[in-house]
Every structure is written in C-alpha cells, then in structure tokens.
Design a protein around this motif. Structure first.
Motif, PDB file in Angstrom:
ATOM      1  N   GLU A 127      61.752  53.191  67.302  1.00  0.00           N
ATOM      2  CA  GLU A 127      60.355  53.399  67.715  1.00  0.00           C
ATOM      3  C   GLU A 127      59.848  54.766  67.262  1.00  0.00           C
ATOM      4  O   GLU A 127      58.695  54.897  66.827  1.00  0.00           O
ATOM      5  N   SER A 131      56.798  55.217  64.696  1.00  0.00           N
ATOM      6  CA  SER A 131      55.619  55.969  65.146  1.00  0.00           C
ATOM      7  C   SER A 131      55.292  57.110  64.190  1.00  0.00           C
ATOM      8  O   SER A 131      54.126  57.352  63.865  1.00  0.00           O
ATOM      9  N   ARG A 375      54.045  47.542  66.632  1.00  0.00           N
ATOM     10  CA  ARG A 375      53.432  48.863  66.572  1.00  0.00           C
ATOM     11  C   ARG A 375      52.337  48.935  65.502  1.00  0.00           C
ATOM     12  O   ARG A 375      51.307  49.595  65.687  1.00  0.00           O
ATOM     13  N   ARG A 379      48.452  49.862  66.381  1.00  0.00           N
ATOM     14  CA  ARG A 379      47.816  51.044  65.813  1.00  0.00           C
ATOM     15  C   ARG A 379      46.607  50.667  64.954  1.00  0.00           C
ATOM     16  O   ARG A 379      45.595  51.366  64.963  1.00  0.00           O
TER      17      ARG A 379
END
Length: 408
Positions: A127, A131, A375, A379
C-alpha cells in the motif's frame, strides 16, 4: 477459419504473428474446435487448448519439466540446453521453473515458505509503494499508465521484499528490465547483450547481499533464505539463481496483470461500476482478469510415460505445451467465455498453471493487483482511456501492452 486451413505452429501462437497479436482467440477458438491436441512438428510439441486437458496435465505431479528429459525432437525445450555447461548440476544452471524432483522440491520448499510468510504480512508495504507511485502522478492530466504505474510497482515491491537498499533502486530497476529478455527465445544480439550485462550485475549484487546478510541479518527475504540455506542444503549458486528467477518471473507478469486489468475495467464501465460500488469484490475482479486476459500464454510439461490425452497417443519424453489462454476461454468450462464478467461464479482458471509447478509468485501478484486497482480508481475515479488502437508487445508467450495512455 476454413476447416481445411493449416493448423498453426507454435510460432503462430505468439504475438509475433499479427493475427494472434490482434486477437489470440480467433486462432485459439479455431484450434480448440478443430484439433484440441495438436502435434506441431516445427517445435516438436503437442499443443493442448482445452480446459479439461490443460488442467489435467498441469495438475499431474508425475509430469516432468526439465528440458534434459525431453526427446531430441522437442526443439523448443532442447534448444535451451545448448546454452549451458552440461557438466554442471542442473540445479546450478536452472531455477525451479524447469527443475524436476528431488531438486525442485528441495529448493522450492524453503523458498515458498519464506516468500509466503513475507507476503502474508506485506500488504501495508504494498500500500505504501502504490500510494507513493500515485502521489507522483498528482496534478498530471494525462500519462502512460504502463510506464508510470504498472511497470514500477512490481519492481519496487519485489525489491522491498528482497531487501534492496533504496539508494540502489534505480540500478536494480534497470537490471530487472534488462533481464526480461531472458524470457524471449527469439531475442536478437543486442537484446542478448543487454540481458547478459544485467545478469552479471544482478549475480554480483545477490552474492554480495547474501554475504552481507550472513554477517548482519536484516528483516528481508534474502536474510530468510540465507538462514534456511544450510538446513535446506542450498548452494549459493542455487539460491542466487532462484532469487533472480523470482525477480524476473514476477515483474513482467504482474506489470501485465495490472495493465490488462485497468484496460479491461475502462473498456467495461458496467464492471468497473461494480468495483467502485463495492471494493470488497476486488478478489473476484482480479480472478476474472486472470481468466479473461492472463499475462502468460503457455506452460510446458514433458510426458513421464506413454499415455493418451483426449484419445491422442503421447510417448514418454515427448513435450507438451499447454495454452493457458485457450483453456481459460473454453466454452466447455465457462459460460459465455468471451464476456468479461466480474460477477462470474468462478471455476478455477489456469492462469498460474497448476500442480507442483504452480506459479510460486501467485499470492504476491494477486496482492499487488488487488491493492493497485482499488487505490488507482479511488485516486482517479474519472480515469479514461485515450483513443487509439492498443499496441500489444511482441514478446513471445506473454500478453501485455507497450503503453496505456490515460487521461484523468
């Protein structure tokens, strides 16, 4: 295709052939219908394309993998033997990918034990890496998703698991990219030179890292393997070869898994809407991507005895190539197989092969894809494909895109 059209040889079942590259299933559906067990004299292989036959062969624990066990006529397998010193033990020139027992089990068991223990607690690090990769895209209106997202994530993840120092990531990435040509049996002289240079650097890196970990163990996979080395009876050469294979095998395929998944979801907005509405279905999404557009085309086995497959006689030491892609779209195994449906009640796909040689990196690839997809769309919820024909790579036996142009 016409019933009397020649059956394809193995080279025509690679993206080097423009028809196959544009849509593999035009070729594979025809082959599976007309001749699901096809003897290709050019490669010296039987080509299997039905789900039932492919699954049975890859799950058969008695089947062999090492090319040294193949008959002389198995051209595809035997050509790899020309590149190694025949006086060396097989485990000193080959990874577990093409070893047979007892060496295969002796080396794979501790490697799998250490890797799976790492993966089980690695989600927070995955993660973090994803990120950071997404942070680097902030403020940009358009970009090549392959170059900026799909390629760096698997390399950075495996580097972190291995314990590569962050200040060496740039060169580690470059070596990893160079090694990919080892997967190309038709590479040219320049590609071979790049591969050999990358291989030399990585060999030196791993030997140095193994020595460092013996002196001062860290919290990483190299330290785990050095600790297990003595009890598993692993030579330094065996450990180095298999750490390198883990790196090569996991990078390109996971890159393509993520890239193929993003493209499929953007092309199928109703399926993407299901994921956005309930991110907990991500496991099912990734499994459907693996079935529908797997990164790897084929896997191989060598017959351990005389046998019959779907009524076709196969002699001991003859080589078998299984079309994982063809099996995963077999209408006898899947309803409406050419539909991308993340709500599909899953029959297990064969994207990772099966049996004793099932892909050792499968849990890590799944984890990376699951986190990356959730993710990415969190985003960039309005991500769109930029118009244009997809440009598929021509690397034989793999399916992935050169680039994916997207707009935020």
């Amino acid at each position: 295709m016409a019933d009397d059209a020649p059956l394809p040889n193995l080279l025509q079942l690679t993206p080097m052939d423009p028809v196959y590259r544009a849509d593999p299933h035009v070729v594979l559906d025809d082959l599976r219908t007309r001749c699901p067990v096809h003897r290709d004299e050019m490669s010296g292989n039987f080509i299997l394309s039905r789900y039932a036959d492919v699954r049975a062969v890859v799950s058969d624990l008695d089947m062999l993998r090492d090319p040294i066990n193949a008959e002389e006529g198995a051209v595809l397998q035997r050509r790899s033997l020309d590149q190694v010193d025949p006086s060396l033990p097989r485990s000193h020139v080959s990874s577990i990918l093409t070893l047979d027992d007892p060496d295969h089990a002796r080396i794979r068991r501790p490697l799998a034990q250490a890797l799976y223990a790492r993966v089980a607690k690695f989600k927070p690090e995955v993660e973090r890496i994803i990120s950071e990769t997404l942070d680097s895209l902030e403020g940009e209106k358009s970009f090549d998703l392959m170059d900026r997202f799909c390629v760096p994530i698997p390399i950075d993840v495996i580097a972190s698991i291995l314990g590569v120092d962050r200040e060496r990531l740039v060169e580690f990435r470059a070596w990893s990219e160079g090694l990919i040509q080892g997967l190309n049996p038709f590479r040219n002289a320049a590609q071979t030179a790049a591969m050999e240079s990358a291989s030399e650097h990585l060999n030196a890196y791993f030997l140095e890292a193994m020595a460092d970990r013996r002196a001062a163990p860290r919290d990483d996979l190299i330290s785990d393997m050095v600790r297990l080395q003595a009890e598993a009876g692993l030579a330094d050469t065996e450990l180095r070869i298999n750490l390198t294979a883990l790196l090569v095998g996991g990078n390109l395929t996971t890159t393509d898994l993520i890239g193929n998944a993003v493209r499929l979801l953007l092309l199928n907005p109703s399926e993407l809407a299901k994921l956005k509405a309930d991110p907990k279905i991500i496991n099912a999404v990734v499994e459907e991507v693996l079935r529908f557009e797997p990164p790897v085309d084929i896997t191989g086995r060598i017959a351990h005895q005389d046998m019959e497959i779907a009524g076709c006689p196969v002699k001991s030491r003859q080589a078998l190539t299984m079309s994982l892609r063809g099996a995963n779209r077999d209408p006898e195994a899947y309803d409406d197989p050419h539909a991308f449906n993340v709500s599909r009640k899953h029959k297990p796909h064969v994207a990772f092969g099966g049996g004793a040689h099932i892909c050792i990196g499968a849990p890590l690839a799944r984890l990376e894809a699951q986190v990356a997809l959730v993710r990415l769309f969190e985003r960039f919820p309005d991500l769109k494909l930029v118009e244009g024909e997809p440009e598929w790579r021509t690397l034989p036996f793999f399916r992935g895109l050169e680039r994916i142009d997207v707009a935020v």
